[in-house]
Motif scaffolding. Structure first.
Motif, PDB file in Angstrom:
ATOM      1  N   GLU A  23       1.966  -7.873  -7.952  1.00 33.36           N
ATOM      2  CA  GLU A  23       0.654  -7.459  -7.444  1.00 33.36           C
ATOM      3  C   GLU A  23       0.533  -7.724  -5.944  1.00 33.36           C
ATOM      4  O   GLU A  23       0.025  -6.888  -5.193  1.00 33.36           O
ATOM      5  N   ILE A  24       0.995  -8.900  -5.499  1.00 30.50           N
ATOM      6  CA  ILE A  24       0.945  -9.209  -4.064  1.00 30.50           C
ATOM      7  C   ILE A  24       1.855  -8.264  -3.281  1.00 30.50           C
ATOM      8  O   ILE A  24       1.496  -7.767  -2.207  1.00 30.50           O
ATOM      9  N   TYR A  25       3.041  -8.026  -3.818  1.00 29.66           N
ATOM     10  CA  TYR A  25       3.999  -7.118  -3.183  1.00 29.66           C
ATOM     11  C   TYR A  25       3.374  -5.735  -3.006  1.00 29.66           C
ATOM     12  O   TYR A  25       3.429  -5.138  -1.916  1.00 29.66           O
ATOM     13  N   LEU A  26       2.772  -5.218  -4.089  1.00 30.26           N
ATOM     14  CA  LEU A  26       2.149  -3.899  -4.022  1.00 30.26           C
ATOM     15  C   LEU A  26       0.967  -3.891  -3.058  1.00 30.26           C
ATOM     16  O   LEU A  26       0.747  -2.910  -2.342  1.00 30.26           O
ATOM     17  N   ALA A  27       0.197  -4.979  -3.039  1.00 26.86           N
ATOM     18  CA  ALA A  27      -0.949  -5.043  -2.136  1.00 26.86           C
ATOM     19  C   ALA A  27      -0.505  -4.944  -0.677  1.00 26.86           C
ATOM     20  O   ALA A  27      -1.138  -4.249   0.133  1.00 26.86           O
ATOM     21  N   ILE A  28       0.593  -5.626  -0.335  1.00 22.73           N
ATOM     22  CA  ILE A  28       1.109  -5.555   1.035  1.00 22.73           C
ATOM     23  C   ILE A  28       1.565  -4.133   1.358  1.00 22.73           C
ATOM     24  O   ILE A  28       1.283  -3.595   2.440  1.00 22.73           O
ATOM     25  N   TRP A  29       2.267  -3.514   0.421  1.00 20.92           N
ATOM     26  CA  TRP A  29       2.708  -2.132   0.636  1.00 20.92           C
ATOM     27  C   TRP A  29       1.520  -1.187   0.793  1.00 20.92           C
ATOM     28  O   TRP A  29       1.532  -0.284   1.627  1.00 20.92           O
ATOM     29  N   ILE A  30       0.487  -1.382  -0.021  1.00 19.99           N
ATOM     30  CA  ILE A  30      -0.702  -0.524   0.062  1.00 19.99           C
ATOM     31  C   ILE A  30      -1.332  -0.629   1.447  1.00 19.99           C
ATOM     32  O   ILE A  30      -1.697   0.379   2.062  1.00 19.99           O
ATOM     33  N   VAL A  31      -1.450  -1.850   1.960  1.00 19.46           N
ATOM     34  CA  VAL A  31      -2.033  -2.046   3.289  1.00 19.46           C
ATOM     35  C   VAL A  31      -1.167  -1.386   4.361  1.00 19.46           C
ATOM     36  O   VAL A  31      -1.666  -0.677   5.254  1.00 19.46           O
ATOM     37  N   LEU A  32       0.162  -1.607   4.292  1.00 24.41           N
ATOM     38  CA  LEU A  32       1.063  -1.057   5.309  1.00 24.41           C
ATOM     39  C   LEU A  32       1.012   0.468   5.339  1.00 24.41           C
ATOM     40  O   LEU A  32       0.904   1.078   6.416  1.00 24.41           O
ATOM     41  N   PHE A  33       1.091   1.095   4.162  1.00 15.37           N
ATOM     42  CA  PHE A  33       1.120   2.554   4.142  1.00 15.37           C
ATOM     43  C   PHE A  33      -0.269   3.150   4.392  1.00 15.37           C
ATOM     44  O   PHE A  33      -0.379   4.281   4.886  1.00 15.37           O
ATOM     45  N   PHE A  34      -1.338   2.395   4.092  1.00 18.94           N
ATOM     46  CA  PHE A  34      -2.663   2.846   4.475  1.00 18.94           C
ATOM     47  C   PHE A  34      -2.788   2.866   5.997  1.00 18.94           C
ATOM     48  O   PHE A  34      -3.311   3.830   6.587  1.00 18.94           O
ATOM     49  N   LEU A  35      -2.305   1.807   6.653  1.00 16.55           N
ATOM     50  CA  LEU A  35      -2.324   1.769   8.117  1.00 16.55           C
ATOM     51  C   LEU A  35      -1.457   2.888   8.708  1.00 16.55           C
ATOM     52  O   LEU A  35      -1.809   3.469   9.736  1.00 16.55           O
ATOM     53  N   LEU A  36      -0.331   3.196   8.045  1.00 12.47           N
ATOM     54  CA  LEU A  36       0.509   4.290   8.509  1.00 12.47           C
ATOM     55  C   LEU A  36      -0.241   5.611   8.420  1.00 12.47           C
ATOM     56  O   LEU A  36      -0.175   6.448   9.331  1.00 12.47           O
ATOM     57  N   GLY A  37      -0.963   5.811   7.318  1.00  6.88           N
ATOM     58  CA  GLY A  37      -1.766   7.027   7.191  1.00  6.88           C
ATOM     59  C   GLY A  37      -2.826   7.123   8.274  1.00  6.88           C
ATOM     60  O   GLY A  37      -3.060   8.205   8.842  1.00  6.88           O
TER      61      GLY A  37
END
Length: 646
Positions: free
Chosen positions: A407-421
């Motif tokens: 869950e933490i791993y996915l949360a970090i990825w979600i934030v990173l790719f949201f910022l990329l978007g």
């Protein structure tokens, strides 16, 4: 701008302690036929400082070389086995006894007489063991097959079977597919590296170098081609260093399991990502660049080579992450992949340079350097941060630290790719970015794709298997079950155990399956229930293990078979749990004491199945019959493997 100087020696030092399985002894086979009289010829090529043991050895020593025939009723032996040259006898420091062995080469010849004039195939394997002055490899097998039909048989050249692909493993077609996917990724990485700010601007400079003397068209073409070939050779040389084990024998699994290399890789990815964001610039020492550049000015073939070397060196600050990630992945999978990967990376990287050097007029059609190159660099920075997290996750899983859950791993990825978007939409801007007065069509589509991926990741927080990227993620927690995507297999299926499983407090099977993590305990339960055993050797940091579990294991047919018909025994070969002293073993392979769960399981796998590749699957029937399967992503092949003989 701040600068950070790194040399290629630093990168090599990072990788210097790692390699894959080595194969110092390779076999080829031939035969001579005169009617029913046949000579079977077995030739061994032995690398320098290694030796192959004789066919007869005293008790208590290593395994002697043996010819094992599948069906010896098809012929009669027509004499003793002959050897050329004769083995020498010396005192062996490893086994503390006098032993006979071959060095450099050995030819074993066995005369036989066929019992029939009908077509016949004689097959089997050579069982052998190789050592040098410091270590011995596990016993290995090289398969052979001779076909006779009244005429001379076809010659068969068969290299010794490596421990990463042992005799008896069902490989299926997926291995080839996986290799082609790796080649494609390598080539795409080479093309992607061109679109970075430290590489793309070099194209016109390189082309201008080759335009000198362009009045001689033939010479210009030859020089341009030699320039491209030189780039490919330079990158391939780096891959060859890892392919042929120049960085230490038989410790490849350290690369994916030990905390030191994983931490180093994470920090390297982090440093490159911060550099790509514009905090500082990574450059190589100017003295190194100047030396190669000055030699490039000589012109001709020598000048073309040094121009290629200059191109590779100057581009290092942008190609480093691509090369590092590619070699890490290749070395983990072993075999020839480091060489293959770097060859196709270099081929893709060199292609545009070479074509423009041969056809310089096409340069006018290329887009001009500008802010778009820095945007690509920032995109790579986000991707590097996301992929660098995998190395921290490896440490967490192998050592059971539990500080990076799925869950933490996915949360970090979600934030990173949201910022990329948001970056694609122009809502985030870095110091070296150009102004974005409006959103173009390309940026719009890239932002849509990125936000779609973010939503896909978000479903993983609620238990979605995320099969397409499962190899990059930590395993799902046990509290989630999810049915979707047509895979009704991902559900709560409970195997009936004979009693509490050892290590179940920290180790778990996917998809709600129950099983054992200790070989003896699992075999005892299988005997009690009169069921076959599904034995799998796996690893916390094994990407293919996760991919198989979330792909072919999750097939409803496979999961039904595993949950109802088998006792599952999962042995982790990279787990760092320290065993109690009464569970320690002294290895028969290398003579060392194995004190952790992973080392004990890996030693058992090598000793019993002569391989250390994972995932590795074995079905053990109640009567002791075994069948084996390596990695496959074909659900039908996996189900067929489970159903056979049930």
């Amino acid at each position: 701008m701040k600068r950070l100087t790194l040399t290629t020696l630093l990168v090599l030092a990072v990788f210097s302690v790692f390699s894959q399985i080595i194969e110092p002894i390779k076999w080829t086979f031939d035969s001579r036929q005169d009617g029913r009289d046949v000579e079977l010829i077995f030739e061994a090529a032995i690398e320098e400082n290694w030796h192959l043991y004789d066919t007869y050895l005293p008790e208590g020593g290593p395994i002697a070389t043996q010819l094992v025939f599948e069906d010896s009723t098809l012929f009669d032996f027509a004499g003793d086995l002959t050897k050329n040259p004769q083995p020498v006898e010396k005192f062996d420091n490893t086994f503390q006894m006098n032993l006979r062995f071959f060095s450099n080469e050995a030819t074993l010849t066995q005369k036989i007489r066929l019992k029939s004039d009908e077509p016949v195939e004689i097959s089997g394997y050579v069982l052998f063991m190789g050592c040098d002055d410091e270590m011995c490899l596990p016993p290995n097998e090289a398969e052979f097959s001779f076909k006779f039909n009244g005429s001379a048989p076809a010659k068969q050249d068969a290299p010794a079977v490596s421990e990463s692909s042992p005799s008896g493993i069902t490989s299926g077609s997926s291995s080839g597919q996986t290799l082609w996917l790796f080649i494609l990724i390598s080539a795409l990485a080479g093309f992607a590296a061109i679109l970075t700010p430290c590489v793309f601007p070099m194209i016109p400079m390189t082309v201008s170098f080759f335009m000198r003397g362009s009045e001689n068209r033939g010479r210009a073409v030859r020089t341009g081609l030699f320039f491209g070939v030189s780039i490919v050779l330079i990158f391939s040389l780096l891959g060859a260093l890892f392919t042929f084990g120049l960085f230490g024998p038989n410790v490849g699994n350290i690369l994916s399991t030990h905390w030191i290399p994983n931490l180093i890789f994470f920090l390297l990815f982090l440093v490159f990502a911060v550099s790509f964001f514009g905090a500082f610039e990574i450059v190589l020492p100017s003295s190194l660049v100047n030396k190669t550049d000055s030699k490039a000015e000589k012109g001709g073939m020598i000048g073309a080579f040094f121009m290629a070397l200059t191109t590779v060196i100057v581009s290092f600050s942008c190609t480093g992450p691509f090369i590092g990630a590619l070699i890490i992945e290749a070395v983990q999978d072993g075999g020839m992949r480091p060489l293959i990967g770097m060859f196709f990376f270099g081929l893709a990287f060199a292609a545009p340079f070479t074509l423009l050097a041969i056809f310089p007029s096409a340069l006018n059609k290329l887009p001009k350097s500008g802010g778009w190159l820095n945007s690509i660099k920032v995109v790579f920075a986000f991707v590097l941060l996301a992929f660098g997290l995998k190395f921290l996750s490896n440490i967490d899983q192998v050592y059971g630290l539990n500080f990076i859950s799925r869950e933490i791993y996915l949360a970090i990825w979600i934030v990173l790719f949201f910022l990329l978007g948001m970056y694609f939409l122009g809502k985030i801007k870095f110091s070296h970015d150009s102004d974005v007065p409006f959103i173009g069509t390309g940026r719009l589509f890239l932002s849509v794709a990125t936000f779609t991926f973010v939503i896909y990741l978000f479903t993983g927080l609620f238990g979605a298997p995320l099969t397409s990227i499962s190899a990059l993620l930590p395993p799902p927690s046990q509290v989630h079950s999810f049915v979707g995507g047509g895979q009704s297999a991902v559900q709560n299926t409970q195997n009936e155990l004979c009693g509490p499983a050892k290590y179940a407090d920290k180790l778990h099977l996917p998809h709600g399956l129950n099983g054992y993590f200790d070989y003896e305990q699992g075999m005892a339960c299988a005997e009690e229930q009169n069921k076959p055993v599904f034995l799998v050797f796996k690893g916390h940091a094994c990407a293919n293990c996760k991919k198989m579990e979330n792909g072919v294991w999750a097939d409803s047919r496979a999961l039904k078979l595993l949950s109802e018909k088998y006792v599952i025994v999962a042995l982790y070969t990279d787990d760092r749990t320290t065993l109690s002293e009464d569970e320690w073993i002294t290895s028969k392979v290398d003579g060392k004491v194995k004190k952790t769960m992973g080392k004990k399981n890996l030693d058992f796998q090598i000793e019993k199945y002569e391989t250390n590749s994972i995932p590795f699957h074995v079905v053990i029937e109640p009567d002791g019959t075994e069948r084996k399967l390596g990695v496959t992503f074909d659900a039908d092949e996996f189900v067929d493997f489970l159903e056979k003989r049930l």
